[in-house]
Design an enzyme around this catalytic site. Structure first.
Site, PDB file in Angstrom:
ATOM      1  N   ASN A  51       0.871  -1.177   0.000  1.00 12.98           N
ATOM      2  CA  ASN A  51       0.000   0.000   0.000  1.00 12.98           C
ATOM      3  C   ASN A  51       0.903   1.220   0.000  1.00 12.98           C
ATOM      4  O   ASN A  51       1.493   1.560   1.025  1.00 12.98           O
ATOM      5  CB  ASN A  51      -0.897  -0.031   1.253  1.00 12.98           C
ATOM      6  CG  ASN A  51      -1.737   1.242   1.383  1.00 12.98           C
ATOM      7  OD1 ASN A  51      -1.765   2.073   0.470  1.00 12.98           O
ATOM      8  ND2 ASN A  51      -2.409   1.391   2.503  1.00 12.98           N
TER       9      ASN A  51
ATOM     10  N   LYS B  68       0.181   4.242  -0.270  1.00  7.83           N
ATOM     11  CA  LYS B  68      -0.448   5.439   0.332  1.00  7.83           C
ATOM     12  C   LYS B  68      -0.184   6.658  -0.564  1.00  7.83           C
ATOM     13  O   LYS B  68      -0.177   6.517  -1.775  1.00  7.83           O
ATOM     14  CB  LYS B  68       0.058   5.616   1.767  1.00  7.83           C
ATOM     15  CG  LYS B  68      -0.133   4.340   2.607  1.00  7.83           C
ATOM     16  CD  LYS B  68       0.092   4.528   4.065  1.00  7.83           C
ATOM     17  CE  LYS B  68      -0.165   3.210   4.806  1.00  7.83           C
ATOM     18  NZ  LYS B  68      -0.021   3.310   6.255  1.00  7.83           N
TER      19      LYS B  68
ATOM     20  N   HIS C  30      -9.549   1.427   5.148  1.00  9.76           N
ATOM     21  CA  HIS C  30      -8.251   1.626   5.814  1.00  9.76           C
ATOM     22  C   HIS C  30      -8.422   2.600   6.983  1.00  9.76           C
ATOM     23  O   HIS C  30      -9.180   3.558   6.894  1.00  9.76           O
ATOM     24  CB  HIS C  30      -7.220   2.160   4.817  1.00  9.76           C
ATOM     25  CG  HIS C  30      -5.822   2.085   5.360  1.00  9.76           C
ATOM     26  ND1 HIS C  30      -5.338   3.007   6.250  1.00  9.76           N
ATOM     27  CD2 HIS C  30      -4.836   1.176   5.156  1.00  9.76           C
ATOM     28  CE1 HIS C  30      -4.097   2.665   6.573  1.00  9.76           C
ATOM     29  NE2 HIS C  30      -3.767   1.567   5.922  1.00  9.76           N
TER      30      HIS C  30
ATOM     31  N   GLU D 204      -6.654   4.922   8.044  1.00 16.21           N
ATOM     32  CA  GLU D 204      -6.355   6.331   7.747  1.00 16.21           C
ATOM     33  C   GLU D 204      -7.565   7.022   7.134  1.00 16.21           C
ATOM     34  O   GLU D 204      -7.784   8.210   7.363  1.00 16.21           O
ATOM     35  CB  GLU D 204      -5.124   6.420   6.831  1.00 16.21           C
ATOM     36  CG  GLU D 204      -3.853   6.165   7.625  1.00 16.21           C
ATOM     37  CD  GLU D 204      -2.699   5.589   6.836  1.00 16.21           C
ATOM     38  OE1 GLU D 204      -2.738   5.588   5.596  1.00 16.21           O
ATOM     39  OE2 GLU D 204      -1.744   5.098   7.491  1.00 16.21           O
TER      40      GLU D 204
ATOM     41  N   GLU E 217      -5.184  -4.605  10.808  1.00 17.71           N
ATOM     42  CA  GLU E 217      -4.171  -3.566  10.936  1.00 17.71           C
ATOM     43  C   GLU E 217      -4.411  -2.789  12.230  1.00 17.71           C
ATOM     44  O   GLU E 217      -5.199  -1.825  12.245  1.00 17.71           O
ATOM     45  CB  GLU E 217      -4.248  -2.596   9.749  1.00 17.71           C
ATOM     46  CG  GLU E 217      -3.916  -3.218   8.418  1.00 17.71           C
ATOM     47  CD  GLU E 217      -3.336  -2.196   7.448  1.00 17.71           C
ATOM     48  OE1 GLU E 217      -2.270  -2.458   6.893  1.00 17.71           O
ATOM     49  OE2 GLU E 217      -3.943  -1.130   7.253  1.00 17.71           O
TER      50      GLU E 217
ATOM     51  N   GLY F 297       2.817   2.519  10.833  1.00 25.31           N
ATOM     52  CA  GLY F 297       3.783   3.605  10.670  1.00 25.31           C
ATOM     53  C   GLY F 297       4.545   3.963  11.931  1.00 25.31           C
ATOM     54  O   GLY F 297       5.201   5.005  11.991  1.00 25.31           O
TER      55      GLY F 297
ATOM     56  N   SER G 147       3.663  -1.894  10.401  1.00 22.48           N
ATOM     57  CA  SER G 147       5.123  -1.970  10.603  1.00 22.48           C
ATOM     58  C   SER G 147       5.714  -3.313  10.188  1.00 22.48           C
ATOM     59  O   SER G 147       6.646  -3.807  10.821  1.00 22.48           O
ATOM     60  CB  SER G 147       5.492  -1.632  12.052  1.00 22.48           C
ATOM     61  OG  SER G 147       5.131  -0.288  12.341  1.00 22.48           O
TER      62      SER G 147
HETATM   63  P1  13P Z   1       3.124   0.587   7.670  1.00 21.54           P
HETATM   64  O1  13P Z   1       3.627  -0.695   7.057  1.00 21.54           O
HETATM   65  O2  13P Z   1       3.841   1.801   7.156  1.00 21.54           O
HETATM   66  O3  13P Z   1       3.079   0.501   9.164  1.00 21.54           O
HETATM   67  O4  13P Z   1       1.605   0.771   7.179  1.00 21.54           O
HETATM   68  C1  13P Z   1       0.726  -0.294   7.281  1.00 21.54           C
HETATM   69  C2  13P Z   1      -0.501   0.033   6.533  1.00 21.54           C
HETATM   70  O5  13P Z   1      -1.268   0.903   6.923  1.00 21.54           O
HETATM   71  C3  13P Z   1      -0.759  -0.693   5.277  1.00 21.54           C
HETATM   72  O6  13P Z   1      -2.044  -0.471   4.817  1.00 21.54           O
END
Ligand code: 13P
Length: 258
Positions: free
Chosen positions: A9, A11, A95, A97, A167, A173, A213
């Site tokens: 992903n 982002k 997601h 976010e 997640e 992150g 992560s």
């Molecule tokens: P990270 O791998 O940067 O922690 O993000 C995970 C994520 O949100 C994947 O959709």
């Protein structure tokens, strides 16, 4: 037997100048890797370019979101027919976010799950608790609520075509991943819910990815844990060599685990 799935992903990363070499390296690096499915989800603006690069390779294309309506007056939104035209196979839905930043509700997410399935694409439905919810002992309550709402009205048959992603928000992150034990108990719980909502068979075939992560160093132990069928990778998917290491480790753990 479930084939592991590793999804990058990206982002809001990836100008065309960045996306093209990244996609090319991932495509070339996965050529000889067997026993794992791989997908990349670039930003909308890079989907066409990345789609050209991975066309006729084993790397699948995914989008990070979609609108539930096929067309209409929805400024700034992207529809499923548009994504289909670009060759997308997957769409990330719900997601954290987007839940947090855009305020996407479970009802909106459920509408998107239905729409993605109706177009013949695969939704990657994300669930996960915040750090506060975990501290309060609400992890299972939270993910159960998100799963039940996200899958509301979806037929048992269609549920087998979905990919789930656990997640935990506190792991995204932050560099702090869930331990294999923490992830595994939630994955097992989600699989139990799928068994109840659809069938035992559906629970056996549905793939449940872990995200938060994930990096080359922790992939092996996470993927070896029961009920973890792959990874949804954010930051570490932006480095081709690191992402390819994750892909290889997931393939290896999958081959060993089943
Ligand atoms: P990270 O791998 O940067 O922690 O993000 C995970 C994520 O949100 C994947 O959709």
């Amino acid at each position: 037997m479930r084939t592991p799935l590793v999804v990058g992903n990206w982002k809001m990363h990836g100008t065309l100048a960045e996306a093209r070499p990244l996609a090319t390296a991932i495509r070339d690096g996965t050529k000889r890797v067997k026993g794992v499915d791989v997908a990349v989800c670039p930003p909308f603006t890079a989907l066409a370019a990345v789609g050209e690069i991975v066309r006729e390779s084993s790397v699948r294309l995914g989008a990070q979101d979609c609108h539930a309506e096929p067309s209409g007056a929805h400024t700034g939104e992207v529809s499923l027919p548009m994504l289909l035209e670009l060759g997308c196979a997957f769409v990330i839905v719900g997601h954290s976010e987007r839940r947090r930043e855009i305020g996407e509700s479970d009802a909106v997410i459920n509408g998107k799950v239905h729409a993605v399935l109706a177009q013949g694409l695969t939704p990657i439905l994300c669930v996960g608790e915040t750090g506060e919810e975990r501290r309060q002992g609400l992890t299972f309550t939270t993910v159960e609520g998100q799963l039940r709402a996200g899958l509301a009205g979806v037929t048992p048959d269609a549920i087998t075509r979905i990919v789930l992603a656990y997640e935990p928000v506190w792991a995204i992150g932050t560099g702090v991943n869930a331990t294999p034990g923490q992830a595994s108990e939630v994955h097992g719980y989600l699989r139990g819910l799928v068994s109840e909502l659809a069938s035992k068979e559906a629970a056996q075939v549905i793939r449940i990815l872990y995200g938060g992560s994930v990096k080359p160093e922790n992939t092996g132990e996470l993927m070896a844990a029961p009920d973890i069928d792959g990874a949804l990778v954010g930051g570490a998917s932006l480095n081709a060599q690191g992402f390819l290491q994750i892909v290889r480790k997931a393939a290896h753990a999958g081959a060993r685990g089943d």
